[in-house]
Design an enzyme around this catalytic site. Structure first.
Site, mmCIF file in Angstrom:
data_model
loop_
_atom_site.group_PDB
_atom_site.id
_atom_site.type_symbol
_atom_site.label_atom_id
_atom_site.label_comp_id
_atom_site.label_asym_id
_atom_site.label_seq_id
_atom_site.Cartn_x
_atom_site.Cartn_y
_atom_site.Cartn_z
ATOM 1 N N TYR A 290 0.812 -1.209 0.000
ATOM 2 C CA TYR A 290 0.000 0.000 0.000
ATOM 3 C C TYR A 290 0.849 1.264 0.000
ATOM 4 C CZ TYR A 290 -3.921 -3.058 1.216
ATOM 5 O OH TYR A 290 -4.875 -4.042 1.221
ATOM 6 N N ASP B 60 -2.527 -18.590 2.347
ATOM 7 C CA ASP B 60 -3.601 -19.390 1.766
ATOM 8 C C ASP B 60 -4.073 -20.463 2.739
ATOM 9 O OD1 ASP B 60 -1.037 -20.395 1.426
ATOM 10 O OD2 ASP B 60 -1.365 -21.148 -0.592
ATOM 11 N N ASP C 86 -11.375 -9.225 6.763
ATOM 12 C CA ASP C 86 -12.695 -9.225 6.120
ATOM 13 C C ASP C 86 -13.283 -10.629 6.085
ATOM 14 O OD1 ASP C 86 -12.467 -6.535 5.781
ATOM 15 O OD2 ASP C 86 -12.527 -6.543 3.601
ATOM 16 N N ASP D 21 -5.557 -7.100 5.683
ATOM 17 C CA ASP D 21 -6.762 -6.507 5.107
ATOM 18 C C ASP D 21 -7.723 -7.596 4.656
ATOM 19 O OD1 ASP D 21 -8.572 -4.745 4.027
ATOM 20 O OD2 ASP D 21 -7.216 -3.901 2.536
ATOM 21 N N LYS E 83 3.810 -15.391 3.290
ATOM 22 C CA LYS E 83 3.898 -16.189 2.066
ATOM 23 C C LYS E 83 5.386 -16.404 1.765
ATOM 24 C CE LYS E 83 1.809 -18.327 -1.357
ATOM 25 N NZ LYS E 83 1.150 -19.633 -1.093
#
Length: 371
Positions: free
Chosen positions: A144, A225, A253, A249, A193
C-alpha cells in the site's frame, strides 16, 4: 478533583459515516455523564467531503487536529462519485496519508462471534463456537505504501506495485503481537507467504528470532492461503494472528464474514501518538440517508477507544453488554435480522441501546451490583 478532558476528534467522512458516528457519540456522552468523565468532541472534514470542500482528502487543519487529539473516531470514507479521481487524490488516499503522518503502524481487529448471533455465521454450528480472534495487521508498510507505476509497453500497459518491509518495521509490530498474545492465551499465529515472497521471508526470520524473547508464547507460522482455509475450517484454533498489511486486510474481512456481518467489526489503528478507531466496513453510499445502516461496528469502535486509549474497561463493558442484550432479544438492523427479529433503523438501534444502558444502571443501583 475534576477529571482531565479527553479530546476526541470526529471524522464522520462519507456515506453512512455521519449517521453511525452520531449514534456512537451519543453513547460516549452517556458514559461521560454517568461515570463523571469529560469528553470534548470536535468534528473535521475528511475523505470525499473534504475533497468537495477543499480539494484534498486530508486538509491540513484536520491533520493538525488529529495530531493534538487524545483519540480519533472515524466513520467511513469513499464512494463512486470520486472513483474517477487519480489514486493519490481519492478519499481512501486520505486515510493512507493519515496513517502515515501519525505513524499508525498497528491495526487491531477483534473478530468476535457473539453468542446471540451464532446462527448468522456461515459455519456449521459445531464450528461456530469460541471464535475470539485478535487480528494484528501491520499498517504502515507493504504494497500500500510502495511505489506504484503504470507504463506503456507499446501493445498495452504494464503496472507495478512495490511491496517492501524493513527489519525494524516487522520487529515493532511483532513485539506488540507477542505482548498481546502473552496477555491472552499465549498463542500467536504469524501469517506470511515465505515460500514465494522476499518480504515474507524477512518477516518469518524476524518473527522467529523475536520469539525467543517471549517464552510464554507458542508461535506457529502459516502461509496466507492455508491461514484463510483454517479460518473457515477451524477458526477457534486461533487466538492472535499477526500478519502484513495486505494479508491482514483480506483475512480480517474473511473473519468478519465468519461472525455474521462486516458491519459488526471495530478496529484500532495505533502508533506513538493518538489512536484511530473505525469500523472496518465501507461508506455504503447507497444506504446513506436512509436510516438503515448498522451502527454496531462504530459503537464497538467507540467502546474499544474507551478501553484501549483511556483505560475505561468498565465503561466499555457497559456498552458491549448492552449491545449483547439487545441482540439476544432480537433487536437487529436489517443486515443482521433473522425471522422473528424486530428490525430497526440506525437511529432507533442507538435509542434502544441508550435506554438499555441506562436501564442497566438503574438495575445496578436497585440491587447494589456493578455494571
Amino acid at each position: 478533583m475534576t477529571p482531565p478532558t479527553k479530546k476526541i476528534v470526529l471524522l464522520p467522512g462519507d456515506g453512512i459515516g455521519p449517521e453511525i458516528v452520531r449514534v456512537a457519540v451519543r453513547l460516549l456522552k452517556d458514559c461521560a455523564a454517568e461515570f463523571g468523565h469529560r469528553f470534548e468532541f470536535a468534528e473535521y472534514l475528511f475523505g470525499g467531503c473534504a475533497i468537495d470542500a477543499t480539494g484534498v482528502p486530508l486538509p491540513a487543519e484536520t491533520l493538525a487536529a488529529c495530531r493534538a487529539a487524545d483519540a480519533i473516531l472515524l466513520g467511513a470514507v469513499g464512494g463512486s462519485r470520486w472513483d474517477a479521481l487519480p489514486v493519490g487524490r481519492r478519499p481512501e488516499s486520505g486515510l493512507l496519508m493519515l496513517r502515515k503522518q501519525l505513524d499508525l503502524y498497528i491495526n487491531l481487529r477483534p473478530i468476535e462471534l457473539r453468542a446471540s448471533l451464532q446462527s448468522l455465521s456461515p459455519l456449521r454450528s459445531e464450528r461456530a463456537k469460541d471464535v475470539h480472534i485478535d487480528i494484528i495487521r501491520e499498517l504502515a508498510g507493504d504494497i500500500y505504501f510502495g511505489e506504484h507505476r503504470t507504463e506503456s509497453t507499446g501493445g498495452g500497459e504494464r503496472a507495478t506495485d512495490e511491496a517492501a518491509y524493513t527489519t525494524a518495521e516487522i520487529e515493532r509490530i511483532a513485539q506488540y503481537a507477542f505482548r498481546r498474545a502473552e496477555a491472552r492465551t499465549g498463542r500467536l499465529a504469524s501469517v506470511d507467504k515465505a515460500n514465494v515472497l522476499a518480504t515474507s521471508q524477512l518477516w518469518r526470520r524476524t518473527v522467529t528470532r523475536l520469539a525467543a524473547e517471549y517464552p510464554r508464547v507458542r508461535l506457529e507460522h502459516l502461509y496466507v492461503d492455508n491461514a484463510a482455509m483454517q479460518l473457515v475450517l477451524a477458526p477457534a484454533q486461533f487466538d492472535v494472528i499477526l500478519t502484513s498489511n495486505l494479508f491482514g486486510d483480506i483475512l480480517s474481512d474473511l473473519g468478519a464474514a465468519l461472525v455474521g456481518s462486516i458491519g459488526l467489526i471495530p478496529s484500532m489503528s495505533r502508533g506513538p501518538g493518538p489512536s484511530l478507531y473505525e469500523p472496518i466496513h465501507g461508506s455504503a453510499p447507497s444506504l446513506a440517508g436512509k436510516d438503515v445502516a448498522c451502527p454496531v461496528g462504530q459503537i464497538l469502535s467507540a467502546s474499544m477507544m474507551l478501553r484501549e486509549s483511556f483505560g475505561l474497561a468498565r465503561e466499555a463493558e457497559w456498552i458491549e453488554t448492552a449491545v449483547d442484550r439487545l441482540f439476544s432479544r432480537g433487536i437487529r438492523t436489517a443486515d443482521i435480522a433473522e425471522p422473528g427479529a424486530t428490525t430497526v433503523g440506525c437511529n432507533e438501534f442507538g435509542e434502544r441501546l441508550h435506554a438499555e444502558m441506562l436501564g442497566a444502571l438503574d438495575h445496578r443501583e436497585r440491587h447494589g451490583q456493578s455494571v
